[in-house]
Design a protein around this motif. Structure first.
Motif, PDB file in Angstrom:
ATOM      1  N   PHE A 220      56.929  39.029  35.013  1.00  0.00           N
ATOM      2  CA  PHE A 220      57.245  39.155  36.338  1.00  0.00           C
ATOM      3  C   PHE A 220      56.783  40.362  36.921  1.00  0.00           C
ATOM      4  O   PHE A 220      56.281  40.547  38.104  1.00  0.00           O
ATOM      5  CB  PHE A 220      58.804  39.319  36.479  1.00  0.00           C
ATOM      6  N   LYS A 221      56.667  41.498  36.320  1.00  0.00           N
ATOM      7  CA  LYS A 221      55.619  42.842  36.893  1.00  0.00           C
ATOM      8  C   LYS A 221      54.361  42.353  37.069  1.00  0.00           C
ATOM      9  O   LYS A 221      53.804  42.991  37.964  1.00  0.00           O
ATOM     10  CB  LYS A 221      55.814  43.820  35.576  1.00  0.00           C
ATOM     11  N   VAL A 222      53.605  41.759  36.192  1.00  0.00           N
ATOM     12  CA  VAL A 222      52.281  41.655  36.504  1.00  0.00           C
ATOM     13  C   VAL A 222      52.292  40.570  37.593  1.00  0.00           C
ATOM     14  O   VAL A 222      51.210  40.703  38.424  1.00  0.00           O
ATOM     15  CB  VAL A 222      51.578  40.823  35.024  1.00  0.00           C
TER      16      VAL A 222
ATOM     17  N   ASN B 156      54.221  40.304  40.025  1.00  0.00           N
ATOM     18  CA  ASN B 156      54.424  41.299  41.236  1.00  0.00           C
ATOM     19  C   ASN B 156      53.231  42.034  41.620  1.00  0.00           C
ATOM     20  O   ASN B 156      52.987  42.255  42.766  1.00  0.00           O
ATOM     21  CB  ASN B 156      55.634  42.115  40.909  1.00  0.00           C
ATOM     22  N   TRP B 157      52.512  42.759  40.619  1.00  0.00           N
ATOM     23  CA  TRP B 157      51.319  43.335  40.858  1.00  0.00           C
ATOM     24  C   TRP B 157      50.195  42.451  41.601  1.00  0.00           C
ATOM     25  O   TRP B 157      49.655  43.028  42.554  1.00  0.00           O
ATOM     26  CB  TRP B 157      50.738  44.060  39.903  1.00  0.00           C
ATOM     27  N   LEU B 158      50.101  41.320  41.130  1.00  0.00           N
ATOM     28  CA  LEU B 158      49.315  40.274  41.528  1.00  0.00           C
ATOM     29  C   LEU B 158      49.633  39.914  43.173  1.00  0.00           C
ATOM     30  O   LEU B 158      48.769  39.654  43.885  1.00  0.00           O
ATOM     31  CB  LEU B 158      49.213  39.028  40.833  1.00  0.00           C
ATOM     32  N   GLY B 159      50.821  39.720  43.285  1.00  0.00           N
ATOM     33  CA  GLY B 159      51.296  39.516  44.853  1.00  0.00           C
ATOM     34  C   GLY B 159      50.954  40.687  45.686  1.00  0.00           C
ATOM     35  O   GLY B 159      50.740  40.301  46.958  1.00  0.00           O
ATOM     36  N   LYS B 160      51.270  41.940  45.223  1.00  0.00           N
ATOM     37  CA  LYS B 160      50.736  42.871  46.056  1.00  0.00           C
ATOM     38  C   LYS B 160      49.236  43.148  46.181  1.00  0.00           C
ATOM     39  O   LYS B 160      48.820  43.545  47.425  1.00  0.00           O
ATOM     40  CB  LYS B 160      51.253  44.283  45.229  1.00  0.00           C
TER      41      LYS B 160
END
Length: 97
Positions: A63-65, A67-71
Motif C-alpha cells: 500500500f505504501k508503494v 500510495n507513492w505511485l498515486g502521488k
C-alpha cells in the motif's frame, strides 16, 4: 487414626491407598496428554498467526508503494495533458498555414 485436628480418620487399607495413588497417576497421565495436545495446537496457531502477520506487513508495504505511485500519477497526468495540448496546438497551427 486421628488427624492433626483430633478428628478421627477412617481406617484405610494399603490396597485402598494404592488404588487412590493409581487413580491419581492415571488422572495425571490424562492431564499431561491433554496438555501436550494443547501445546501442539497452540504452537500451530502461533505459526499461523506469524504467517498472517507477515502477510499484513507485506500488504502494508504494498500500500505504501501504491500510495507513492498515486502521488506520481497526478503530476505525470498533468505533464501528459500539457504535452497533448501542445501537440494539438502545433497540429492546429500547421493546419492553418
Amino acid at each position: 487414626m486421628v488427624d492433626d485436628y483430633g478428628n478421627e480418620l477412617p481406617a484405610q487399607t494399603l490396597q485402598q491407598i494404592n488404588q487412590k495413588f493409581d487413580n491419581g497417576s492415571a488422572r495425571m497421565a490424562g492431564i499431561e496428554r491433554e496438555l501436550r495436545t494443547t501445546r501442539q495446537e497452540l504452537h500451530e496457531l502461533k505459526q499461523q498467526l506469524a504467517d498472517l502477520l507477515e502477510f499484513f506487513e507485506a500488504m502494508r508495504g504494498a500500500f505504501k508503494v501504491l500510495n507513492w505511485l498515486g502521488k506520481l500519477a497526478k503530476p505525470a497526468a498533468a505533464i501528459m495533458g500539457l504535452g497533448a495540448s501542445v501537440m494539438a496546438a502545433y497540429a492546429a497551427w500547421r493546419g492553418v498555414r
